[in-house]
Design a protein around this motif. Structure first.
Motif, PDB file in Angstrom:
ATOM      1  N   ARG A 152       2.404   3.904   0.118  1.00  0.00           N
ATOM      2  CA  ARG A 152       2.873   3.029   1.191  1.00  0.00           C
ATOM      3  C   ARG A 152       4.353   2.705   1.065  1.00  0.00           C
ATOM      4  O   ARG A 152       5.026   2.462   2.072  1.00  0.00           O
ATOM      5  CB  ARG A 152       2.041   1.752   1.292  1.00  0.00           C
ATOM      6  CG  ARG A 152       2.209   0.752   0.182  1.00  0.00           C
ATOM      7  CD  ARG A 152       1.487  -0.556   0.527  1.00  0.00           C
ATOM      8  NE  ARG A 152       2.078  -1.190   1.702  1.00  0.00           N
ATOM      9  CZ  ARG A 152       1.573  -2.262   2.310  1.00  0.00           C
ATOM     10  NH1 ARG A 152       0.444  -2.801   1.869  1.00  0.00           N
ATOM     11  NH2 ARG A 152       2.178  -2.805   3.348  1.00  0.00           N
ATOM     12  N   GLU A 156      -3.639   4.797   9.630  1.00  0.00           N
ATOM     13  CA  GLU A 156      -4.186   3.762   8.752  1.00  0.00           C
ATOM     14  C   GLU A 156      -5.289   4.308   7.848  1.00  0.00           C
ATOM     15  O   GLU A 156      -6.071   3.568   7.300  1.00  0.00           O
ATOM     16  CB  GLU A 156      -4.756   2.616   9.595  1.00  0.00           C
ATOM     17  CG  GLU A 156      -5.818   3.059  10.583  1.00  0.00           C
ATOM     18  CD  GLU A 156      -6.272   1.945  11.508  1.00  0.00           C
ATOM     19  OE1 GLU A 156      -7.487   1.738  11.631  1.00  0.00           O
ATOM     20  OE2 GLU A 156      -5.404   1.282  12.111  1.00  0.00           O
ATOM     21  N   LYS A 201      -1.267  -0.066  -3.329  1.00  0.00           N
ATOM     22  CA  LYS A 201      -0.215   0.502  -2.481  1.00  0.00           C
ATOM     23  C   LYS A 201      -0.677   1.694  -1.649  1.00  0.00           C
ATOM     24  O   LYS A 201       0.113   2.605  -1.367  1.00  0.00           O
ATOM     25  CB  LYS A 201       1.009   0.871  -3.317  1.00  0.00           C
ATOM     26  CG  LYS A 201       1.693  -0.332  -3.953  1.00  0.00           C
ATOM     27  CD  LYS A 201       2.983   0.038  -4.631  1.00  0.00           C
ATOM     28  CE  LYS A 201       3.669  -1.199  -5.212  1.00  0.00           C
ATOM     29  NZ  LYS A 201       4.949  -0.859  -5.867  1.00  0.00           N
ATOM     30  N   TRP A 215      -1.702   3.523   1.870  1.00  0.00           N
ATOM     31  CA  TRP A 215      -1.314   3.366   3.274  1.00  0.00           C
ATOM     32  C   TRP A 215      -2.483   2.837   4.103  1.00  0.00           C
ATOM     33  O   TRP A 215      -2.277   2.184   5.122  1.00  0.00           O
ATOM     34  CB  TRP A 215      -0.826   4.702   3.817  1.00  0.00           C
ATOM     35  CG  TRP A 215      -0.260   4.642   5.191  1.00  0.00           C
ATOM     36  CD1 TRP A 215      -0.783   5.193   6.323  1.00  0.00           C
ATOM     37  CD2 TRP A 215       0.950   3.999   5.596  1.00  0.00           C
ATOM     38  NE1 TRP A 215       0.020   4.928   7.405  1.00  0.00           N
ATOM     39  CE2 TRP A 215       1.102   4.193   6.991  1.00  0.00           C
ATOM     40  CE3 TRP A 215       1.930   3.275   4.916  1.00  0.00           C
ATOM     41  CZ2 TRP A 215       2.180   3.700   7.712  1.00  0.00           C
ATOM     42  CZ3 TRP A 215       3.017   2.781   5.638  1.00  0.00           C
ATOM     43  CH2 TRP A 215       3.128   2.992   7.010  1.00  0.00           C
ATOM     44  N   ASN A 254      -2.924  -3.133  -0.876  1.00  0.00           N
ATOM     45  CA  ASN A 254      -3.140  -2.021   0.048  1.00  0.00           C
ATOM     46  C   ASN A 254      -2.860  -2.461   1.480  1.00  0.00           C
ATOM     47  O   ASN A 254      -2.773  -3.640   1.768  1.00  0.00           O
ATOM     48  CB  ASN A 254      -4.547  -1.478  -0.130  1.00  0.00           C
ATOM     49  CG  ASN A 254      -4.755  -0.936  -1.537  1.00  0.00           C
ATOM     50  OD1 ASN A 254      -4.131   0.038  -1.941  1.00  0.00           O
ATOM     51  ND2 ASN A 254      -5.612  -1.597  -2.316  1.00  0.00           N
ATOM     52  N   ARG A 255      -2.743  -1.503   2.385  1.00  0.00           N
ATOM     53  CA  ARG A 255      -2.190  -1.819   3.701  1.00  0.00           C
ATOM     54  C   ARG A 255      -3.247  -2.246   4.718  1.00  0.00           C
ATOM     55  O   ARG A 255      -3.011  -3.153   5.513  1.00  0.00           O
ATOM     56  CB  ARG A 255      -1.418  -0.598   4.222  1.00  0.00           C
ATOM     57  CG  ARG A 255      -0.740  -0.803   5.570  1.00  0.00           C
ATOM     58  CD  ARG A 255       0.214   0.341   5.864  1.00  0.00           C
ATOM     59  NE  ARG A 255       0.700   0.293   7.228  1.00  0.00           N
ATOM     60  CZ  ARG A 255       0.154   0.940   8.254  1.00  0.00           C
ATOM     61  NH1 ARG A 255      -0.933   1.691   8.050  1.00  0.00           N
ATOM     62  NH2 ARG A 255       0.658   0.849   9.462  1.00  0.00           N
ATOM     63  N   ARG A 256      -4.427  -1.618   4.739  1.00  0.00           N
ATOM     64  CA  ARG A 256      -5.405  -1.934   5.775  1.00  0.00           C
ATOM     65  C   ARG A 256      -6.565  -2.775   5.246  1.00  0.00           C
ATOM     66  O   ARG A 256      -6.889  -3.815   5.805  1.00  0.00           O
ATOM     67  CB  ARG A 256      -5.957  -0.650   6.405  1.00  0.00           C
ATOM     68  CG  ARG A 256      -6.842  -0.944   7.625  1.00  0.00           C
ATOM     69  CD  ARG A 256      -7.415   0.299   8.260  1.00  0.00           C
ATOM     70  NE  ARG A 256      -8.494   0.875   7.470  1.00  0.00           N
ATOM     71  CZ  ARG A 256      -9.423   1.695   7.978  1.00  0.00           C
ATOM     72  NH1 ARG A 256      -9.371   2.032   9.262  1.00  0.00           N
ATOM     73  NH2 ARG A 256     -10.362   2.188   7.211  1.00  0.00           N
ATOM     74  N   THR A 275      -4.116  -7.782   0.645  1.00  0.00           N
ATOM     75  CA  THR A 275      -4.087  -6.712   1.646  1.00  0.00           C
ATOM     76  C   THR A 275      -3.213  -7.155   2.808  1.00  0.00           C
ATOM     77  O   THR A 275      -3.391  -8.243   3.348  1.00  0.00           O
ATOM     78  CB  THR A 275      -5.498  -6.420   2.160  1.00  0.00           C
ATOM     79  OG1 THR A 275      -6.377  -6.219   1.052  1.00  0.00           O
ATOM     80  CG2 THR A 275      -5.507  -5.184   3.034  1.00  0.00           C
ATOM     81  N   GLY A 285      -0.465  -5.372   6.138  1.00  0.00           N
ATOM     82  CA  GLY A 285       0.328  -4.291   6.698  1.00  0.00           C
ATOM     83  C   GLY A 285      -0.143  -3.845   8.065  1.00  0.00           C
ATOM     84  O   GLY A 285       0.657  -3.576   8.950  1.00  0.00           O
ATOM     85  N   THR A 286      -1.462  -3.726   8.243  1.00  0.00           N
ATOM     86  CA  THR A 286      -2.023  -3.390   9.549  1.00  0.00           C
ATOM     87  C   THR A 286      -3.399  -4.032   9.657  1.00  0.00           C
ATOM     88  O   THR A 286      -4.031  -4.338   8.647  1.00  0.00           O
ATOM     89  CB  THR A 286      -2.109  -1.856   9.745  1.00  0.00           C
ATOM     90  OG1 THR A 286      -2.374  -1.555  11.110  1.00  0.00           O
ATOM     91  CG2 THR A 286      -3.179  -1.232   8.872  1.00  0.00           C
TER      92      THR A 286
END
Length: 341
Positions: free
Chosen positions: A116, A125, A147, A149, A179-181, A202, A204-205
């Motif tokens: 990410r 995602e 980390k 995506w 982590n992103r999602r 968590t 990011g999206t």
């Protein structure tokens, strides 16, 4: 996981004395520069049934567009300071480890580091650390995943001409952070147990949850147990049950400091939330929306939830900040054993 499934998993996996192969014997460098995907896959492919791939300390660069694809009746055993590092990519779907349409697999130890910080696209995602899809009797233990995506771990099924849920999945003593999602997504599956694990930070999206139980349309997730886990500091809910989730038990967990609700149930059925510490979440402690059915909330400890919402409803009873049940939800029991502070 029921006692029978646990015994089956233990008996089918190799013993510690089974044949072990050293990844470096197949050319893996672990220097943080060389792409070790081909070498590690060759080692995995060379394992006999019952074999273990031993991964020593080092930084092993993996191409997640190809993934390391694990085979039935094998183990990947990583040293505590072994790291699988995702090579930067822009793929819409990419997984460091792929456990697909196999059975009796164990992954233990080590770290998985996603891309990410170096991802080559701003969209997508589905860049996961571990993808379990249509697999049976899988144990993930003592792995640290960060980390990514997309999700740290995603458990789901195979769809299309052949429909195959994942079954008898056990996740224990795992950390998914940054982590992103999602820290963990549980999709089309049967009999998933998550024990003593941490799902943290968590962001990011959307939905940005610690754990999200969210099968795709036409699928469902059944018999999910989450016990003695920590869901903290996530941008969305600590735990979300989004439709088509059935027979879910959440017990003895710490669900604190999430920006959204502590627990958000949107259409889940036959859920038990018991003996959890649910505190300091940005929105409510537990929310059951329309479509939720047969929900038991008992023995939980609530404090400090919904500070921002209190200003909107200063006249509301204290319990509203901690447990909010929609009028269109059915058979929801909030037991007197809950403690509201």
């Amino acid at each position: 996981m029921g006692a029978g499934a646990g015994l089956l998993l233990a008996s089918a996996l190799p013993s510690p004395r089974a044949l072990a192969l050293d990844a470096r014997a197949f050319g893996a460098r672990g220097d943080g520069v060389t792409d070790d995907t081909r070498a590690l896959q060759a080692a995995i492919d060379a394992l006999p049934a019952g074999g273990t791939l031993a991964l020593g300390s080092g930084n092993y660069v993996i191409d997640p567009e190809r993934s390391l694809r694990l085979r039935s009746r094998t183990r990947l055993s990583m040293a505590p300071d072994a790291r699988l590092i995702a090579r930067a990519n822009a793929a819409p779907r990419a997984y460091v480890l792929l456990i697909e349409d196999v059975h009796d697999v164990q992954v233990s130890g080590g770290r998985i580091v996603g891309d990410r910080d170096h991802h080559l696209s701003t969209t997508g995602e589905w860049g996961h650390g571990i993808m379990v899809r249509g697999a049976e009797r899988v144990l993930l233990r003592d792995v640290h995943i960060t980390k990514c995506w997309g999700d740290g771990i995603s458990v789901g099924g195979i769809s299309g001409a052949r429909v195959l849920p994942s079954r008898d999945i056990r996740i224990e003593d795992v950390v998914c952070t940054g982590n992103r999602r999602q820290g963990l997504t549980i999709g089309r599956s049967r009999n998933v147990r998550v024990l003593r694990s941490h799902f943290l930070a968590t962001q990011g999206t959307l939905p940005g949850c610690g754990i999200d139980i969210e099968p795709d349309p036409g699928a469902d997730a059944e018999d999910i147990g989450i016990e003695a886990c920590t869901l903290r500091g996530n941008h969305g809910a600590g735990l979300q049950v989004y439709e088509r989730g059935r027979r879910i038990t959440v017990r003895r967990c710490i669900i604190r400091g999430n920006r959204g609700d502590g627990v958000l149930i949107r259409g889940g059925e036959q859920c038990v939330l018991e003996d959890n510490d649910i505190a300091d979440n940005g929105l409510r402690g537990i929310v059951v929306r329309g479509g939720g059915r047969d929900i038991v909330v008992a023995g939980n400890r609530f404090s400090g939830n919904a500070m921002g919402l209190r200003r909107q409803k200063p006249q509301a009873m204290k319990g509203w900040m901690h447990v909010d049940v929609a009028k269109t939800a059915t058979d929801v029991r909030v037991d007197r054993s809950n403690r509201f502070e």
